[in-house]
Design a protein around this motif. Structure first.
Motif, PDB file in Angstrom:
ATOM      1  N   PRO A  91       0.826  -1.211   0.000  1.00 17.63           N
ATOM      2  CA  PRO A  91       0.000   0.000   0.000  1.00 17.63           C
ATOM      3  C   PRO A  91       0.857   1.256   0.000  1.00 17.63           C
ATOM      4  O   PRO A  91       2.013   1.225   0.408  1.00 17.63           O
ATOM      5  CB  PRO A  91      -0.797  -0.121   1.304  1.00 17.63           C
ATOM      6  N   ASN A  92       0.252   2.338  -0.446  1.00 19.99           N
ATOM      7  CA  ASN A  92       0.937   3.623  -0.412  1.00 19.99           C
ATOM      8  C   ASN A  92       1.075   4.099   1.019  1.00 19.99           C
ATOM      9  O   ASN A  92       0.223   3.836   1.861  1.00 19.99           O
ATOM     10  CB  ASN A  92       0.155   4.669  -1.213  1.00 19.99           C
ATOM     11  N   LYS A  93       2.151   4.808   1.311  1.00 20.30           N
ATOM     12  CA  LYS A  93       2.333   5.425   2.626  1.00 20.30           C
ATOM     13  C   LYS A  93       1.363   6.597   2.740  1.00 20.30           C
ATOM     14  O   LYS A  93       1.058   7.278   1.753  1.00 20.30           O
ATOM     15  CB  LYS A  93       3.770   5.902   2.813  1.00 20.30           C
ATOM     16  N   ILE A  94       0.849   6.838   3.955  1.00 22.13           N
ATOM     17  CA  ILE A  94      -0.187   7.859   4.144  1.00 22.13           C
ATOM     18  C   ILE A  94       0.342   9.131   4.802  1.00 22.13           C
ATOM     19  O   ILE A  94      -0.423  10.038   5.092  1.00 22.13           O
ATOM     20  CB  ILE A  94      -1.372   7.302   4.947  1.00 22.13           C
ATOM     21  N   GLY A  95       1.638   9.177   5.062  1.00 21.95           N
ATOM     22  CA  GLY A  95       2.229  10.399   5.602  1.00 21.95           C
ATOM     23  C   GLY A  95       2.122  10.550   7.104  1.00 21.95           C
ATOM     24  O   GLY A  95       2.271  11.643   7.632  1.00 21.95           O
ATOM     25  N   SER A  96       1.865   9.469   7.822  1.00 22.80           N
ATOM     26  CA  SER A  96       1.865   9.532   9.285  1.00 22.80           C
ATOM     27  C   SER A  96       2.890   8.538   9.812  1.00 22.80           C
ATOM     28  O   SER A  96       3.263   7.588   9.130  1.00 22.80           O
ATOM     29  CB  SER A  96       0.474   9.244   9.852  1.00 22.80           C
ATOM     30  N   SER A  97       3.330   8.772  11.032  1.00 22.69           N
ATOM     31  CA  SER A  97       4.342   7.915  11.647  1.00 22.69           C
ATOM     32  C   SER A  97       3.724   7.018  12.695  1.00 22.69           C
ATOM     33  O   SER A  97       2.835   7.431  13.441  1.00 22.69           O
ATOM     34  CB  SER A  97       5.426   8.776  12.300  1.00 22.69           C
ATOM     35  N   LEU A  98       4.231   5.797  12.757  1.00 18.26           N
ATOM     36  CA  LEU A  98       3.805   4.861  13.797  1.00 18.26           C
ATOM     37  C   LEU A  98       4.191   5.398  15.161  1.00 18.26           C
ATOM     38  O   LEU A  98       5.169   6.121  15.309  1.00 18.26           O
ATOM     39  CB  LEU A  98       4.479   3.507  13.607  1.00 18.26           C
ATOM     40  N   ASP A  99       3.421   4.998  16.155  1.00 14.78           N
ATOM     41  CA  ASP A  99       3.721   5.318  17.545  1.00 14.78           C
ATOM     42  C   ASP A  99       3.549   4.029  18.328  1.00 14.78           C
ATOM     43  O   ASP A  99       2.960   3.055  17.833  1.00 14.78           O
ATOM     44  CB  ASP A  99       2.761   6.405  18.044  1.00 14.78           C
ATOM     45  N   LEU A 100       4.034   4.003  19.549  1.00 19.92           N
ATOM     46  CA  LEU A 100       3.906   2.812  20.372  1.00 19.92           C
ATOM     47  C   LEU A 100       2.442   2.400  20.510  1.00 19.92           C
ATOM     48  O   LEU A 100       2.101   1.231  20.434  1.00 19.92           O
ATOM     49  CB  LEU A 100       4.508   3.070  21.762  1.00 19.92           C
ATOM     50  N   LEU A 101       1.578   3.386  20.698  1.00 21.32           N
ATOM     51  CA  LEU A 101       0.135   3.148  20.788  1.00 21.32           C
ATOM     52  C   LEU A 101      -0.556   3.772  19.588  1.00 21.32           C
ATOM     53  O   LEU A 101      -0.075   4.744  19.019  1.00 21.32           O
ATOM     54  CB  LEU A 101      -0.429   3.773  22.065  1.00 21.32           C
ATOM     55  N   ASP A 102      -1.707   3.239  19.258  1.00 26.69           N
ATOM     56  CA  ASP A 102      -2.649   3.848  18.311  1.00 26.69           C
ATOM     57  C   ASP A 102      -2.113   4.134  16.922  1.00 26.69           C
ATOM     58  O   ASP A 102      -2.176   5.244  16.417  1.00 26.69           O
ATOM     59  CB  ASP A 102      -3.253   5.126  18.901  1.00 26.69           C
ATOM     60  N   CYS A 103      -1.617   3.105  16.251  1.00 29.83           N
ATOM     61  CA  CYS A 103      -1.413   3.233  14.819  1.00 29.83           C
ATOM     62  C   CYS A 103      -2.812   3.197  14.190  1.00 29.83           C
ATOM     63  O   CYS A 103      -3.819   3.162  14.907  1.00 29.83           O
ATOM     64  CB  CYS A 103      -0.531   2.114  14.289  1.00 29.83           C
ATOM     65  N   ILE A 104      -2.921   3.142  12.889  1.00 29.68           N
ATOM     66  CA  ILE A 104      -4.256   3.155  12.286  1.00 29.68           C
ATOM     67  C   ILE A 104      -4.963   1.805  12.430  1.00 29.68           C
ATOM     68  O   ILE A 104      -6.115   1.673  12.057  1.00 29.68           O
ATOM     69  CB  ILE A 104      -4.224   3.598  10.810  1.00 29.68           C
ATOM     70  N   THR A 105      -4.297   0.822  12.975  1.00 27.97           N
ATOM     71  CA  THR A 105      -4.815  -0.533  13.225  1.00 27.97           C
ATOM     72  C   THR A 105      -5.483  -1.146  11.990  1.00 27.97           C
ATOM     73  O   THR A 105      -6.545  -1.748  12.074  1.00 27.97           O
ATOM     74  CB  THR A 105      -5.764  -0.595  14.443  1.00 27.97           C
ATOM     75  N   CYS A 106      -4.803  -1.027  10.868  1.00 29.06           N
ATOM     76  CA  CYS A 106      -5.287  -1.701   9.657  1.00 29.06           C
ATOM     77  C   CYS A 106      -4.993  -3.193   9.725  1.00 29.06           C
ATOM     78  O   CYS A 106      -5.584  -3.984   8.988  1.00 29.06           O
ATOM     79  CB  CYS A 106      -4.645  -1.089   8.417  1.00 29.06           C
ATOM     80  N   ASP A 107      -4.076  -3.586  10.598  1.00 19.76           N
ATOM     81  CA  ASP A 107      -3.697  -4.974  10.853  1.00 19.76           C
ATOM     82  C   ASP A 107      -3.007  -5.659   9.673  1.00 19.76           C
ATOM     83  O   ASP A 107      -2.862  -6.880   9.654  1.00 19.76           O
ATOM     84  CB  ASP A 107      -4.899  -5.809  11.313  1.00 19.76           C
ATOM     85  N   LYS A 108      -2.556  -4.906   8.690  1.00 23.68           N
ATOM     86  CA  LYS A 108      -1.884  -5.500   7.534  1.00 23.68           C
ATOM     87  C   LYS A 108      -0.579  -6.173   7.920  1.00 23.68           C
ATOM     88  O   LYS A 108      -0.129  -7.101   7.254  1.00 23.68           O
ATOM     89  CB  LYS A 108      -1.648  -4.444   6.454  1.00 23.68           C
ATOM     90  N   CYS A 109       0.049  -5.717   9.007  1.00 31.12           N
ATOM     91  CA  CYS A 109       1.333  -6.276   9.419  1.00 31.12           C
ATOM     92  C   CYS A 109       1.196  -7.661  10.055  1.00 31.12           C
ATOM     93  O   CYS A 109       2.167  -8.404  10.126  1.00 31.12           O
ATOM     94  CB  CYS A 109       2.034  -5.332  10.384  1.00 31.12           C
TER      95      CYS A 109
END
Length: 190
Positions: free
Chosen positions: A1-19
């Motif tokens: 997928p394309n990157k959306i311009g936000s950075s991961l954090d320890l908590l509360d990523c977008i939780t798309c669960d693709k990983c």
């Protein structure tokens, strides 16, 4: 997928669960944490006295969090390829080690270790090890190389040593200890 311009954090990523399904070693997992906002503050202490200054609030806004089992992850980066955010889940999301030996075998890797009796959690961050211990009476103890903080309801009741920490970090440890030690939690079988 394309990157959306936000950075991961320890908590509360977008939780798309693709990983989670793309990990070839099944190292990534989801874990529920209670939603909510927690008052923060920067706690400074010197022996028996302390002061709480304004600090970072802790907000858990997503239905679950993403974690990584350190014993299974070989740092291949496949999860980062599929993650729409920047940072890499295997690097930024909480790594959980399954044994003290494994925790000690990876001294340069940040991560959590829950004690076998599930009443304490260690969090190695930038080479420093923090420890949070719960008690049956609802109180807790936070330990670092700077000293000890006795806690009740996430607030200090006594201190020893001298140091400072964000209360949000202590609350993060409490939340992860609760979630990782909950009945039925399985970190090696996503």
């Amino acid at each position: 997928p394309n990157k959306i311009g936000s950075s991961l954090d320890l908590l509360d990523c977008i939780t798309c669960d693709k990983c989670v399904p793309v990990c070839p070693n099944a190292a990534n997992f989801t874990i529920p944490l209670p939603l909510g906002e927690h008052d923060g503050g920067r706690l400074r202490w010197t022996d028996g006295s302390w002061d709480i200054q304004p600090g970072r609030r802790l907000i858990v806004a997503k239905k679950h969090q993403i974690g990584n089992t350190g014993d299974l992850c070989n740092l291949c980066g496949e999860c980062d390829t599929w993650c729409p955010e920047d940072g890499g889940p295997y690097i930024v999301k909480p790594t959980v080690f399954l044994s003290l030996d494994s925790f000690n075998d990876h001294p340069k890797r940040d991560g959590f270790l829950v004690s076998p009796d599930r009443n304490s959690i260690c969090w190695r961050r930038d080479g420093l090890v923090l420890r949070y211990v719960t008690r049956e009476d609802g109180t807790a103890r936070f330990e670092s190389d700077q000293g000890i903080i006795e806690l009740k309801a996430d607030l200090p009741t006594a201190t020893r040593g001298q140091g400072e920490i964000e209360l949000a970090d202590i609350i993060t440890m409490r939340l992860y200890l609760s979630a990782l030690s909950a009945s039925g939690t399985s970190l090696w079988l996503p």
